[in-house]
Structures are given as structure tokens and as C-alpha cells.
Design an enzyme around this catalytic site. Structure first.
Site, PDB file in Angstrom:
ATOM      1  N   GLU A  35     139.310  32.262  10.928  1.00  0.00           N
ATOM      2  CA  GLU A  35     140.487  33.378  11.145  1.00  0.00           C
ATOM      3  C   GLU A  35     140.081  34.427  11.977  1.00  0.00           C
ATOM      4  O   GLU A  35     139.072  34.967  11.888  1.00  0.00           O
ATOM      5  CB  GLU A  35     141.104  33.542   9.773  1.00  0.00           C
ATOM      6  CG  GLU A  35     141.290  32.473   9.036  1.00  0.00           C
ATOM      7  CD  GLU A  35     141.718  32.922   7.518  1.00  0.00           C
ATOM      8  OE1 GLU A  35     141.542  33.955   7.081  1.00  0.00           O
ATOM      9  OE2 GLU A  35     142.044  31.833   6.710  1.00  0.00           O
ATOM     10  N   LYS A  37     139.752  38.404  12.070  1.00  0.00           N
ATOM     11  CA  LYS A  37     139.768  39.280  10.906  1.00  0.00           C
ATOM     12  C   LYS A  37     140.648  40.543  11.383  1.00  0.00           C
ATOM     13  O   LYS A  37     140.069  41.501  11.871  1.00  0.00           O
ATOM     14  CB  LYS A  37     138.127  39.444  10.536  1.00  0.00           C
ATOM     15  CG  LYS A  37     138.033  40.369   9.542  1.00  0.00           C
ATOM     16  CD  LYS A  37     136.713  40.719   9.085  1.00  0.00           C
ATOM     17  CE  LYS A  37     136.517  41.395   7.886  1.00  0.00           C
ATOM     18  NZ  LYS A  37     137.221  42.833   8.091  1.00  0.00           N
ATOM     19  N   ASP A  39     142.215  44.065  10.994  1.00  0.00           N
ATOM     20  CA  ASP A  39     141.779  45.438  10.543  1.00  0.00           C
ATOM     21  C   ASP A  39     143.161  46.114   9.754  1.00  0.00           C
ATOM     22  O   ASP A  39     143.736  46.817  10.383  1.00  0.00           O
ATOM     23  CB  ASP A  39     141.261  46.196  11.620  1.00  0.00           C
ATOM     24  CG  ASP A  39     140.411  47.466  11.160  1.00  0.00           C
ATOM     25  OD1 ASP A  39     140.010  47.558   9.818  1.00  0.00           O
ATOM     26  OD2 ASP A  39     140.046  48.436  11.753  1.00  0.00           O
ATOM     27  N   TYR A 168     147.222  34.269   4.767  1.00  0.00           N
ATOM     28  CA  TYR A 168     146.236  33.322   5.001  1.00  0.00           C
ATOM     29  C   TYR A 168     145.762  32.405   4.027  1.00  0.00           C
ATOM     30  O   TYR A 168     144.746  31.729   4.241  1.00  0.00           O
ATOM     31  CB  TYR A 168     144.987  34.069   5.738  1.00  0.00           C
ATOM     32  CG  TYR A 168     144.563  35.277   4.924  1.00  0.00           C
ATOM     33  CD1 TYR A 168     144.170  35.239   3.575  1.00  0.00           C
ATOM     34  CD2 TYR A 168     144.768  36.530   5.600  1.00  0.00           C
ATOM     35  CE1 TYR A 168     143.637  36.379   2.839  1.00  0.00           C
ATOM     36  CE2 TYR A 168     144.312  37.772   4.828  1.00  0.00           C
ATOM     37  CZ  TYR A 168     143.648  37.629   3.618  1.00  0.00           C
ATOM     38  OH  TYR A 168     143.144  38.561   2.948  1.00  0.00           O
ATOM     39  N   LYS A 256     131.230  39.722  12.053  1.00  0.00           N
ATOM     40  CA  LYS A 256     131.741  40.747  12.664  1.00  0.00           C
ATOM     41  C   LYS A 256     131.163  40.846  14.222  1.00  0.00           C
ATOM     42  O   LYS A 256     130.069  40.322  14.657  1.00  0.00           O
ATOM     43  CB  LYS A 256     131.107  42.171  12.100  1.00  0.00           C
ATOM     44  CG  LYS A 256     131.446  42.391  10.645  1.00  0.00           C
ATOM     45  CD  LYS A 256     133.072  42.527  10.529  1.00  0.00           C
ATOM     46  CE  LYS A 256     133.401  43.290   9.263  1.00  0.00           C
ATOM     47  NZ  LYS A 256     132.903  44.556   9.184  1.00  0.00           N
ATOM     48  N   CYS A 350     110.496  68.584  -2.064  1.00  0.00           N
ATOM     49  CA  CYS A 350     112.054  68.348  -2.150  1.00  0.00           C
ATOM     50  C   CYS A 350     112.682  69.500  -1.540  1.00  0.00           C
ATOM     51  O   CYS A 350     112.372  70.465  -2.022  1.00  0.00           O
ATOM     52  CB  CYS A 350     112.590  68.037  -3.392  1.00  0.00           C
ATOM     53  SG  CYS A 350     114.275  68.139  -3.610  1.00  0.00           S
ATOM     54  N   CYS A 353     114.613  71.160  -4.940  1.00  0.00           N
ATOM     55  CA  CYS A 353     114.143  71.672  -5.820  1.00  0.00           C
ATOM     56  C   CYS A 353     112.654  72.215  -5.576  1.00  0.00           C
ATOM     57  O   CYS A 353     111.949  72.835  -6.443  1.00  0.00           O
ATOM     58  CB  CYS A 353     114.108  71.014  -7.205  1.00  0.00           C
ATOM     59  SG  CYS A 353     113.222  69.180  -7.002  1.00  0.00           S
ATOM     60  N   CYS A 368     112.354  62.529  -4.438  1.00  0.00           N
ATOM     61  CA  CYS A 368     111.946  63.583  -5.554  1.00  0.00           C
ATOM     62  C   CYS A 368     111.796  63.032  -6.864  1.00  0.00           C
ATOM     63  O   CYS A 368     112.962  62.358  -7.332  1.00  0.00           O
ATOM     64  CB  CYS A 368     113.111  64.586  -5.324  1.00  0.00           C
ATOM     65  SG  CYS A 368     113.080  65.900  -6.514  1.00  0.00           S
ATOM     66  N   CYS A 373     116.320  67.596 -10.829  1.00  0.00           N
ATOM     67  CA  CYS A 373     116.489  68.002  -9.540  1.00  0.00           C
ATOM     68  C   CYS A 373     118.149  68.257  -9.513  1.00  0.00           C
ATOM     69  O   CYS A 373     118.741  67.214  -9.588  1.00  0.00           O
ATOM     70  CB  CYS A 373     116.269  67.083  -8.382  1.00  0.00           C
ATOM     71  SG  CYS A 373     116.704  67.401  -6.834  1.00  0.00           S
TER      72      CYS A 373
END
Length: 545
Positions: A35, A37, A39, A168, A256, A350, A353, A368, A373
Site C-alpha cells: 500500500e 503510505k 502521510d 485499508y 520508507k 557535565c 553540573c 553524567c 544533575c
């Protein structure tokens, strides 16, 4: 209502076929139905005695949003099935006369079908021309307008958008043996089906079908946008036998098209800290339009990816959208370098922090390790209230940040101890907005087990694995409140959890460590005290699209 896993290459599709053959322990070749596809927005339609009664969106896959009145305004969706005499003639013409008796019964009973609502390219362009004339911002893409239009409170607005629809799949058992038969039955009943969908005898024909429609010359002839093809094992008995993994059927996959790409420049690279402490480099780009969306940021994934690509600050790069969704840097255009570009290095500490970062066991992800944090806590909070977790409508990042600044919450459990008076006195809030937030919080207190597990933000436990873990727990214990999970996991070992599909030692250890941690146990007990309760009935999901 299930969703699909994605494939992006012929190799991905061949691997999918191999997995299915291995699962069924067979060398039998499958036949497929392909089928286009669309959107758009997935919907379910319910007919009683041949009359359209209920229309719903996918929602969270188990509970959808009732949009019946809006769907009634879409001309392509029939308000009633064709008269049975006409249907009978249609079935005989399609050599489906053996199904007549079963199909006759839906004219006194119930029929459930699935489909898609979408907007044509012409209607999309027309709406944007009108918006531009009025000095309004044009919409980014047809899918967003279609989804927004279906969810409108006023059906007149939906009607004015001139949406279209294809159906469908049939949920109701009408004796259909193949997916191809479902399409023929739907057409016989008066539904609009996609004439371009096609039966394929082999993967070779699947690839030919997909490649034909990926070609812009052919795709541009369509009146609507597509982003790939859906490949379905045609035999319904085999499809059912393959079952479901997580929230996707094994017997179907979304193949896709190659993602759209464009070029732009990297202005800067920043490092974000996620809820699990993972440091992710993100490229700040010169804004560029890609697939109807303006891209300003693109993920660079991790340090290894930066080294593989050879990314430098100031580089011209090719940007694509992973799965047509997440912007990512695909390639560096080294021929356009000026010599002014600068190397980038991941931080040793990090950026939020200052704690020294560590690499995980695989040596790919930098994290981290600081439990306190601020960035980890902030991202965990956003994750906790998100749609796939507690789904607390109206509690977005800005409001959560405000609650944090005002000292109203220190962790996610504090959300459930807020009262209206705490909120309505804040700047830019009032009685009505406070009341709406409180209603959303109260409504979220009863939560399905799989969403509760996902909401906890356990390292390595994603949505699909949370779903599989919930199924195991429900089969073995009756979970009513959050603290019941502490008791459940107390007697579990890594080996016990590794019996679950796709669970290895890493994820199993992570779950057990989470529930044995004293700080996490206190958090879970606070959720108990706040009145959070777990719905632990096993979701009844049909193996249908």
C-alpha cells in the site's frame, strides 16, 4: 490500533522477511500486499446496521479520541454502506460470492474498519495561498493540517478543509483470507480504497513497486503526499500467527523512501544532557527548509559519530531527517572548507553540573553520573508528564520550569501534591488555568502499567520494552499501586527478566538496580501516598493494522 516498524533499505526488508521465517520456523515464501503510505492521520470507523456510528483517532493505540462528527463532514467516508443488493452484485463480480452470507450479517450488526485521513496537495496549496494573502504564516505540511482539522471542536472548520480518506483494513471477521481480499470487500461495500495498492508475489515485486513510487516523476502524479510503502504479508492466517512485538505487528513493515536532504552550515555545536545523563552533541545550523519544516538544529548522536563524519565548526553539511522526522547531519562537504573551520571536542565534565563524565560499557555513550544533575532532573520531569507516560495535558516544559523556580516541585511526585491555590497565585496564571491543570493531574492518577514503567525513565527501558515487561508482570502478579512493584522486583533476578523477549543483561540489571535504589523507592512510595494507582489489566490488542 498498532503502528509499524520502519525499513529504509532492501537489506532491512530482507532481514525482516528472514526474521519472520525464523519465527515461524519455515522456508515457505510469502506473498505480499503493498500500500502507498499516505502521510496523514490514522482513523477507525465503526458501522452499526450499515450506518456510520463512531469515528476515532489512533490515540495511544488502545484509547482513541472520538472525532465522529468531524469525520462525518468528509465526503470520502460513507455515512452508510451501499445497499446490500448492490454489495452482493459487487462481491460476485469480484469472485467473493462465498462471503455473501457473512457480510449480510453486518447489516444487522457491527463493522469496524481502519483507514487514513489526509489533505490533497491542491487543497494544501490553496489554504496556504489564502493564509499568505491575509498576512498569516503558511502551514508547514499537509499532514499537520489534516490532523488538526480532524481534532477541531467545530465540524464546520473540518468541512471547510475538504479532507480526503482511504480505508485499508477490516477488523471484523467477514471471512477474508487475505489482505488483498479486504481491499476488494471494502470497495464492494462503498468505501474509497487506493487504486494504486498492489498484490506482490515476492520481495522482488515489492522492491519494484517501492522504487517506482519513490521516483519523483511518478510520485508527483499523485494528488497527495506519500513517504513510503506499507508491506504486508498477504495471508491473514500467517499475519495473525506472527503476532505482535511491542506495539507493531511482525507481519507488516513501513518501507520508507530515501529521506530528503539539503545543505547548510554548522554555526555552533552545543551539548545537551538527557534524562539518563547521556550527553548528545547538537549542531546549530543556519536555518534551512527540509520537507516543509524549517531545520535549525540537527543531532550529531555521539562522539564516535562526530569522529566518523569528521565534523568541524563552520563546516557545510548535508542534513537529512531520520525516519523523515529527526534532523541529523549525514555528511560533510569537505570540498567547501575554507580553512577557518575549528575542531570540536566533547566536554570532560557535565556542561550543567560540572561532574566528571563517564563512558558507558560500550564506550559509545558519554554520561553524567550525578543523580542530582539539574538537567537530568529537568528532562526526567518532562518525560514523566509526556503523552506516552502520564500524559498530563497542559503541563509543558515552561510550566514545569515555573513550578521548579517557585519551589512548588522538587521531583515528579510533587506534581500530585499541588493544589489549585498553589498555581492560581503565580504570575500569568489564574483560577481557570489552575483548575484545568488540577483536572489534568487528577485524571492522570490512574495509569496503565506499561505507561507507568515507561514514565519512571529507567535506563535502557524504552516504550516497547516497557510494554513487554508489563505483560510479564501482569501474568505473574496483581499490581494495584506503585509500591507493589518494589515487592515484585525484590524477588527477581537478572535471569528471570532475561526470559522476556529482547531483554539482555544490561536492561535487566538496570531495572533491578532502579527498584532496589533507596531514593527511587522513596519516590515510588510518594506516588502511592499521592493516590497514583496502576491499571494492570493486560491490554487487548487485535493483530490488525
Amino acid at each position: 490500533m498498532l503502528s509499524f516498524n520502519d525499513a529504509f533499505s532492501e537489506e532491512d526488508v530482507r532481514d525482516w522477511e528472514k526474521r519472520n521465517k525464523k519465527f515461524l520456523e519455515t522456508n515457505q515464501d510469502f506473498e505480499y500486499y503493498c500500500e502507498l503510505k499516505i502521510d496523514g492521520l490514522a482513523i477507525e470507523l465503526v458501522y452499526e446496521s450499515g450506518i456510520f456510528k463512531i469515528g476515532a483517532t489512533r490515540g495511544n493505540g488502545i484509547i482513541g479520541e472520538d472525532v465522529t462528527n468531524n469525520l462525518k463532514t468528509i465526503e470520502a467516508i460513507p455515512l452508510k454502506l451501499l445497499e446490500f443488493e448492490e454489495v452482493e452484485k459487487n462481491l460476485k463480480r469480484e469472485q467473493l460470492g462465498h462471503l455473501i452470507d457473512k457480510i449480510r450479517k453486518i447489516y444487522e450488526g457491527r463493522l469496524e474498519v481502519r483507514g487514513e485521513v489526509f489533505m490533497s496537495k491542491a487543497e494544501f496549496e490553496k489554504i496556504n495561498r489564502e493564509r499568505t494573502k491575509k498576512g498569516e504564516m503558511p502551514f508547514a505540511n499537509p499532514r499537520n493540517i489534516a490532523a488538526g482539522s480532524v481534532r477541531q471542536l467545530d465540524p464546520k472548520v473540518t468541512a471547510s478543509r475538504h479532507l480526503d480518506s482511504f480505508v485499508y483494513a477490516i477488523v471484523t471477521d467477514l471471512g477474508q483470507k487475505t489482505h488483498e481480499e479486504e481491499h476488494k470487500i471494502l470497495h464492494c461495500l462503498g468505501f474509497k480504497t487506493n487504486k494504486h495498492n498492489k498484490f506482490c508475489q515476492s520481495l522482488k515485486e515489492v522492491f519494484e513497486f517501492r522504487n517506482y513510487w519513490e521516483d519523483n516523476k511518478n510520485r508527483n502524479k499523485l494528488e497527495y503526499e506519500i513517504d513510503g510503502v506499507v508491506v504486508i504479508i498477504n495471508d491473514n492466517a500467517i499475519f495473525r500467527k506472527l503476532g505482535v512485538v511491542g506495539k507493531a505487528p511482525r507481519g507488516a513493515i513501513a518501507y520508507k523512501f530515501s529521506p530528503k536532504e539539503t545543505t547548510t552550515k554548522i554555526k555552533n555545536i552545543i551539548v545537551q544532557v538527557g534524562r539518563t545523563g547521556a550527553l548528545t552533541p547538537v549542531a546549530i545550523l543556519e536555518p534551512v527548509s527540509l520537507g516543509g519544516v524549517t531545520i535549525r538544529h540537527a543531532t550529531l548522536h555521539n562522539e564516535d559519530e562526530i569522529k566518523r563524519l569528521g565534523v568541524k565548526l563552520g563546516d557545510t553539511v548535508i542534513v537529512g531527517r531520520a525516519g523523515d522526522v529527526i534532523p541529523e547531519v549525514r555528511e560533510i562537504v569537505k570540498g567547501l572548507r575554507t580553512g577557518q573551520e575549528k575542531n570540536f571536542h566533547m566536554p570532560k565534565s557535565c556542561p550543567i553540573c560540572g561532574t566528571k563524565v563517564v563512558k558507558d560499557e560500550g564506550g559509545v555513550i558519554i554520561r553524567c553520573p550525578n543523580k542530582n544533575c539539574r538537567a537530568k532532573k529537568q528532562e526526567s520531569l518532562y518525560h514523566f508528564v509526556s503523552k506516552k507516560a502520564f500524559d498530563i495535558v497542559g503541563l509543558g516544559p515552561k510550566i514545569l520550569d515555573k513550578f521548579n523556580e517557585e519551589g512548588l516541585i522538587s521531583d515528579a511526585s510533587d506534581i500530585f501534591f499541588l493544589d489549585k491555590g498553589d498555581i492560581e497565585v503565580l504570575e500569568r496564571f489564574g483560577e481557570k488555568s489552575a483548575e484545568n491543570i488540577m483536572k489534568s493531574i487528577e485524571a492522570s492518577k490512574n495509569i496503565p502499567l506499561e505507561r507507568f514503567l515507561y514514565a519512571l525513565g529507567i535506563l535502557h527501558l524504552g516504550e516497547e520494552n516497557a510494554f513487554n515487561l508489563a505483560k510479564k508482570i501482569i501474568a505473574e502478579a496483581h499490581i494495584k499501586k506503585p509500591s507493589d512493584l518494589i515487592k515484585y522486583f525484590k524477588n527477581k533476578s537478572t535471569e528471570d527478566l532475561q526470559q522476556i523477549e529482547d531483554f539482555g543483561p544490561k536492561i535487566s540489571n538496570s531495572i533491578l538496580e532502579f527498584f532496589s535504589d533507596k531514593q527511587n523507592q522513596k519516590f515510588i512510595e510518594k506516588l502511592d501516598a499521592a493516590g497514583v494507582r496502576i491499571i494492570s489489566e493486560r491490554p487487548k490488542i487485535k493483530n490488525q493494522k
